[in-house]
Design a protein around this motif. Structure first.
Motif, mmCIF file in Angstrom:
data_model
loop_
_atom_site.group_PDB
_atom_site.id
_atom_site.type_symbol
_atom_site.label_atom_id
_atom_site.label_comp_id
_atom_site.label_asym_id
_atom_site.label_seq_id
_atom_site.Cartn_x
_atom_site.Cartn_y
_atom_site.Cartn_z
ATOM 1 N N VAL A 1 0.851 -1.184 0.000
ATOM 2 C CA VAL A 1 0.000 0.000 0.000
ATOM 3 C C VAL A 1 0.885 1.231 0.000
ATOM 4 C CG1 VAL A 1 -1.750 1.272 1.267
ATOM 5 C CG2 VAL A 1 -1.792 -1.240 1.221
ATOM 6 N N ARG B 1 -7.019 1.523 -3.965
ATOM 7 C CA ARG B 1 -7.713 1.102 -2.753
ATOM 8 C C ARG B 1 -9.206 1.400 -2.876
ATOM 9 N NH1 ARG B 1 -5.063 -1.814 0.829
ATOM 10 N NH2 ARG B 1 -5.236 -0.580 2.723
ATOM 11 N N THR B 2 -9.985 0.662 -2.081
ATOM 12 C CA THR B 2 -11.376 1.056 -1.895
ATOM 13 C C THR B 2 -11.353 2.136 -0.831
ATOM 14 O OG1 THR B 2 -12.037 -1.223 -2.396
ATOM 15 C CG2 THR B 2 -13.706 0.235 -1.453
ATOM 16 N N PHE B 3 -11.055 3.323 -1.278
ATOM 17 C CA PHE B 3 -10.680 4.417 -0.385
ATOM 18 C C PHE B 3 -11.779 4.725 0.622
ATOM 19 C CE2 PHE B 3 -7.884 7.681 0.780
ATOM 20 C CZ PHE B 3 -8.534 8.907 0.851
ATOM 21 N N TYR C 1 -11.783 3.518 4.391
ATOM 22 C CA TYR C 1 -10.672 3.875 5.266
ATOM 23 C C TYR C 1 -10.857 5.267 5.855
ATOM 24 C CZ TYR C 1 -8.403 -0.154 3.260
ATOM 25 O OH TYR C 1 -8.114 -1.429 2.870
ATOM 26 N N ASN D 1 -9.583 9.161 -4.449
ATOM 27 C CA ASN D 1 -8.686 8.523 -3.464
ATOM 28 C C ASN D 1 -7.709 9.532 -2.856
ATOM 29 O OD1 ASN D 1 -9.957 6.219 -4.427
ATOM 30 N ND2 ASN D 1 -8.120 4.966 -4.352
ATOM 31 N N GLU E 1 -3.689 5.899 7.205
ATOM 32 C CA GLU E 1 -4.918 5.229 6.788
ATOM 33 C C GLU E 1 -5.305 4.172 7.816
ATOM 34 O OE1 GLU E 1 -4.698 2.040 3.736
ATOM 35 O OE2 GLU E 1 -5.787 3.500 2.505
ATOM 36 N N TYR F 1 -1.299 2.003 7.797
ATOM 37 C CA TYR F 1 -0.475 2.423 6.662
ATOM 38 C C TYR F 1 -0.163 3.907 6.764
ATOM 39 C CZ TYR F 1 -1.768 -2.100 4.797
ATOM 40 O OH TYR F 1 -1.942 -3.448 4.634
#
Length: 129
Positions: A2, A27-29, A32, A77, A98, A118
């Motif tokens: 990531v 990412r599937t933002f 998060y 994102n 994140e 992350y």
């Protein structure tokens, strides 16, 4: 792997503004929560501002209130930190972070270092007097 890619730091005079940007590709933002932490020399890393995964709730540490604005664009994102009226004491390395949030609520904001998995590489912000 990531990656959180930060940009926007630099040198600015007191009273000036900077806008930090953090992009998290691939990412599937929207699942998060995000935050901006900062760490000054000799000090612990602290949460300056956080935002829930929906963007519907945000948090500001006392030094940031009224001067900083955190926002996010889930379609891009991206999370931003607009910093105005900067002071020399804002000088620090700023980190984007994140935290996974699998809850149904879109309004959870996390402020502890340990809640974030992350991290970006950090971007230096220096405010001269």
């Amino acid at each position: 792997q990531v990656q959180l890619v930060e940009s926007g730091g630099g040198l600015v005079q007191a009273g000036g503004s900077l806008r930090l940007s953090c992009v998290v590709p691939g990412r599937t933002f929207s699942t998060y929560a995000m935050a901006w932490f900062r760490q000054a020399p000799g000090k612990e890393r602290e949460c300056g501002s956080g935002i829930s995964k929906s963007g519907g709730k945000s948090y500001y540490a006392e030094p940031a209130k009224g001067r900083f604005t955190i926002s996010r664009d889930n379609a891009k994102n991206t999370v931003l930190l607009q910093m105005n009226s900067l002071k020399p004491e804002d000088t620090a390395v700023y980190y984007c972070a994140e935290a996974a949030d699998y809850s149904y609520s879109g309004y959870n904001v996390y402020t502890s270092v340990g809640q974030y998995v992350y991290w970006g590489q950090g971007t230096q912000v220096t405010v001269s007097s």
